[in-house]
Design a protein around this motif. Sequence first.
Motif, PDB file in Angstrom:
ATOM      1  N   THR A 243       0.826  -1.208   0.000  1.00 25.54           N
ATOM      2  CA  THR A 243       0.000   0.000   0.000  1.00 25.54           C
ATOM      3  C   THR A 243       0.859   1.256   0.000  1.00 25.54           C
ATOM      4  OG1 THR A 243      -1.691  -1.195   1.249  1.00 25.54           O
ATOM      5  CG2 THR A 243      -1.862   1.193   1.211  1.00 25.54           C
ATOM      6  N   GLY A 244       2.025   1.185   0.590  1.00 31.52           N
ATOM      7  CA  GLY A 244       2.862   2.374   0.721  1.00 31.52           C
ATOM      8  C   GLY A 244       2.514   3.161   1.968  1.00 31.52           C
ATOM      9  N   LYS A 245       2.321   2.435   3.075  1.00 35.47           N
ATOM     10  CA  LYS A 245       1.829   3.088   4.283  1.00 35.47           C
ATOM     11  C   LYS A 245       2.847   4.036   4.901  1.00 35.47           C
ATOM     12  CE  LYS A 245       2.826  -0.606   7.671  1.00 35.47           C
ATOM     13  NZ  LYS A 245       3.555  -1.508   6.746  1.00 35.47           N
ATOM     14  N   THR A 246       4.143   3.796   4.701  1.00 37.05           N
ATOM     15  CA  THR A 246       5.133   4.679   5.327  1.00 37.05           C
ATOM     16  C   THR A 246       4.960   6.111   4.871  1.00 37.05           C
ATOM     17  OG1 THR A 246       6.732   2.874   5.542  1.00 37.05           O
ATOM     18  CG2 THR A 246       7.582   5.119   5.679  1.00 37.05           C
ATOM     19  N   LEU A 247       4.994   6.336   3.563  1.00 33.68           N
ATOM     20  CA  LEU A 247       4.787   7.696   3.071  1.00 33.68           C
ATOM     21  C   LEU A 247       3.353   8.138   3.297  1.00 33.68           C
ATOM     22  CD1 LEU A 247       6.872   7.737  -0.227  1.00 33.68           C
ATOM     23  CD2 LEU A 247       7.501   8.548   2.044  1.00 33.68           C
ATOM     24  N   GLY A 248       2.440   7.159   3.390  1.00 32.72           N
ATOM     25  CA  GLY A 248       1.050   7.506   3.658  1.00 32.72           C
ATOM     26  C   GLY A 248       0.864   8.185   5.001  1.00 32.72           C
ATOM     27  N   TYR A 249       1.572   7.720   6.046  1.00 33.74           N
ATOM     28  CA  TYR A 249       1.434   8.414   7.333  1.00 33.74           C
ATOM     29  C   TYR A 249       2.448   9.534   7.498  1.00 33.74           C
ATOM     30  CZ  TYR A 249       4.986   5.003   9.082  1.00 33.74           C
ATOM     31  OH  TYR A 249       6.105   4.225   9.274  1.00 33.74           O
ATOM     32  N   VAL A 250       3.569   9.486   6.770  1.00 33.04           N
ATOM     33  CA  VAL A 250       4.530  10.588   6.838  1.00 33.04           C
ATOM     34  C   VAL A 250       3.895  11.873   6.292  1.00 33.04           C
ATOM     35  CG1 VAL A 250       6.651  11.480   5.792  1.00 33.04           C
ATOM     36  CG2 VAL A 250       6.629   9.220   6.853  1.00 33.04           C
ATOM     37  N   ALA A 251       3.008  11.746   5.312  1.00 36.42           N
ATOM     38  CA  ALA A 251       2.387  12.939   4.720  1.00 36.42           C
ATOM     39  C   ALA A 251       1.652  13.770   5.765  1.00 36.42           C
ATOM     40  CB  ALA A 251       1.460  12.526   3.575  1.00 36.42           C
ATOM     41  N   PRO A 252       0.653  13.235   6.485  1.00 32.59           N
ATOM     42  CA  PRO A 252      -0.007  14.082   7.495  1.00 32.59           C
ATOM     43  C   PRO A 252       0.888  14.378   8.694  1.00 32.59           C
ATOM     44  CG  PRO A 252      -0.876  11.841   7.590  1.00 32.59           C
ATOM     45  CD  PRO A 252      -0.014  11.923   6.361  1.00 32.59           C
ATOM     46  N   ALA A 253       1.777  13.450   9.067  1.00 33.36           N
ATOM     47  CA  ALA A 253       2.637  13.676  10.233  1.00 33.36           C
ATOM     48  C   ALA A 253       3.588  14.846   9.994  1.00 33.36           C
ATOM     49  CB  ALA A 253       3.423  12.407  10.549  1.00 33.36           C
ATOM     50  N   SER A 254       4.224  14.869   8.847  1.00 33.94           N
ATOM     51  CA  SER A 254       5.175  15.950   8.558  1.00 33.94           C
ATOM     52  C   SER A 254       4.458  17.282   8.420  1.00 33.94           C
ATOM     53  CB  SER A 254       5.961  15.627   7.288  1.00 33.94           C
ATOM     54  OG  SER A 254       5.095  15.499   6.164  1.00 33.94           O
ATOM     55  N   LEU A 255       3.274  17.269   7.822  1.00 31.17           N
ATOM     56  CA  LEU A 255       2.523  18.513   7.656  1.00 31.17           C
ATOM     57  C   LEU A 255       2.067  19.054   9.009  1.00 31.17           C
ATOM     58  CD1 LEU A 255       1.524  20.427   5.483  1.00 31.17           C
ATOM     59  CD2 LEU A 255      -0.557  19.046   5.286  1.00 31.17           C
TER      60      LEU A 255
END
Length: 976
Positions: A243-255
């Motif tokens: 699924t690509g969950k790492t970048l999936g949660y990095v997106a809202p976390a970093s923002l």
Amino acid sequence: MPPALVARHGTCSLLTSDGELLAVPGEEAARMLRDMPPPLVIHAPLTARRLGLPPQPQPTAWLDLLELFLFTMPGRTVPPTARGLALALGLDAARIGKAEADLLPDLTDILLDHIAALRPTPAGEEMAALAVRMDHAGWAWGPSVLATLGAAHPLPAESLQPGDAIRVWRRLPKWEETAPRPAPSSLPVSVADARRRLAEMLGTQAESRAGQADFAGAASAAFAPRLTRGDPHMVLAEAGTGTGKTLGYVAPASLWAERNGGSVWISTYTRHLQRQIEGELARLHPDPAIRRQHVVLRKGRENYLCLLNMEEAVNVAGNRGGPSGGIVALSLLARWAGVTADGDLMGGDLPGWFGDLFGRGTLAGVADRRGECIHGACPHYQRCFVEHSIRRARQADLVIANHALVMTQAAWHAMGDDTASDEDNIPTRYVFDEGHHVMDAADSAFSVELSGLEAAELRRWLLGAEGARSRARGLKRRLDDLVVGDARLESPLDAVLQAAHALPAPGWSGRLANMLRASMPSPPGEAAPTAEAPPTPRDTLPNPCEQFLHLLACQVLARSRAGDPAQPHTMPGAIECDLHPLAENVSPAANTLARALDRLSVALRTLIDRLLERLDDESGDLDPATRERIEAAVRTMRRRALSRVDGWSAMLRAIGEVRDGTSLGAPQYVDFIRMDRREGQRPGEQDVGLHRHWLDPTIPFATVLAAPAHGVLITSATLRDENAKGDPEEAERAWEAAEARTGASHLPSPALRAALASPFDYRHQSRAFVVTDVAHDDIGALAAAYRTLFLTAGGGGLGLFTAISRLRAVHRRLSQPLEEAGIPLYAQHVDGMDNATLVDIFRSEENSCLLGTDAMRDGVDVPGNALRLVVFERVPWPRPDILHRERRTHLSHGAPGEYDDRIARLRLRQAFGRLIRSTGDRGAFVLLDRRAPSRLMSAFPDGVAVHRAGLAETARELQAFLRASADGEHTMPPAP
């Protein structure tokens, strides 16, 4: 030209000094080496083991290319094989070929050419100085390196000298204090914002992954403003593999971190995933320097190079004179320390095989594994790698940590440790990747163990070395300059040291073994056993902890089916028994020990309180360094000693509360006795201890970590066990079980649930088999099955085991036939290499095979053809120990069998998840357990038909599937 050797199982590739390339049996190669100059090798200890030779002394006379690589290119990791090294040095596939011994001279030339190119640089000056020191210590590469650098001893006076080169701590940068970061604000991250940030990170050329944007949108809910104290936004998000969950949660976390000026802590269960996430964050911050400002990887102190310990090790090794493997190892560490990103010895940019080459004790000796950090009193404090990472984490947007560290620091903060915030920087937002391990991590973090080794280690931490040759620093040595001359501080310190004598004294394990032998009844007609050695004066002293441990050992031996402790070969790996009903004299001994521990606790509290009083009384006079030292000393005593002693005392006081089995409801804790042999103990010696675990460890997790947070995201590919897919009631039960395992069920508001399916076409990309004609208790048949399947696949196989003994037995029967077929075999618990190194080798050697246990079941990420077959030895049922028995009884909600099934299915799902890691992968999963019940087969993804067949038929279908995959075809599975 020296000879070169590549050792395999049974056969070797040998390049003679005359340039003749030979393939010879291992025994013959070992004989030939006796009459040859020291050879070129890769990984000398492993080479010696495969040749059946005793371990090579350090420094080894063999020319190990791994040592030369580490000297030449510090801070880079490489698989420790000829192929891995050749790929890292840029050789093309045609030249590498089958990676025979004739490749090693070319690799040597490349490395020496690289050294020659650095000759006029500061790095070349440092290398020359270190090489002089290492050559004097007997380093086999010394003459070649010195000749390449044009260096000779003595070096010119104006050059960097050997003694200064190895003292790398003098050249490292210093950290500087910064103002505390304000508390973060609470601006939300919308679903659209998260999707937009994800698109920015991926760019226009990235592969589109179904569900990744949906996952990012669901994850954003964990970053909404909290509405009620103690009621965080909890999100459970299951994301299928790919699924690509790492970048999936990095997106809202970093923002969220950027908007609000706060830190998000991303927690993993394994070190491997920590580094993997760090690597993926190059999508967010392509510039390494900028990424270093915004992203920090945190681990426990014991993982980092301690500069004070290294200085002491250098001084000790330098005083010995003559050949010294210690100087060689420390010089290579100095090369690495000068370039490392963060000083991480375990899983960082120090190759994992360093400990294989120079001994794990070398790394343990230069890390703070003894918990003796003196903080501000250390002359290297401002260059300390740990302190660097702590201060960087205070300002970072994303901190990548591990479950153990995250839970421990939250627990200290919840307990009101007023020094915790100085070091730990408690966040308000968490992401738990590998969320299926949250319960396991909480179980470990919140359990209590009063064992011989734990108690003896605390005594050593308090008293230091007691007559033995050791660099161990006791509490008095660490605090002496803070308390000397102050009677209010000296008195409680002396009381602490006196009370510490109640803990097991050096040699306790041998005394316990003697006492157990002497107390064992003799068979009829035989004389009573006697102790191996007469008691020493120390043996006769009444030590309350040793007496209590002896009684525990007697109880566990009396109630188990263990063998005779006088004959170690008859003893199993570990034995357990319930604490209740108590054996005779256990309760009085527990009370005696509790009183002794109370004296230690009172003394520690008094010392801590008076140190804190000094902070208040002399607030205007103390310099910042002294203030920080006192705070650090208080924090360390609380965590390292006081909390442990208080936990032991509470457990001992509860011993008298006999459980009669008639009380209503489930117990809060599970108490049991465990006896096993630990690393470093001699044959016949075993550790014994009283263990206390939470029946449901997600209760303290939810209480001390989740509830105080504002938002928590828990994600994994295997959060749920959905047995009957398509059944709404079963789907609800699966979610409820996931909430119970993650602690979400203990929070006021329900968790937000999200499930994203894997984008892979498992129906066409994979196959699953259950072999029906391999006897589960026949090691020979099991090894033959592995051999057949690995040979059929031509390598690329991961073999998984539920027991180390079975892995080793299969490896003995499997290694030579695979090597004869050109398939290298590596194994956890056999090859003496850490897991990360084994996986690196497996990934680089496309046709190799790897055997492993739990850590390989869900800690391996090997996309591509290098992993095309997973073979599991048997159904991974939970271990039927006391802890599992109690949880099965009280947490199964009336269905103990289903509780076991759920654990087994989730483990099978994790194992299957190793197989398909990208859209181009093809692979098969084989379970060698004919007893596997059909109800467990729902563990496999939708579209995977499980075929039950004999070994021969399975091999034929496997061969056809892999051949068709190699030809780019899809074979349709038969109808189930």
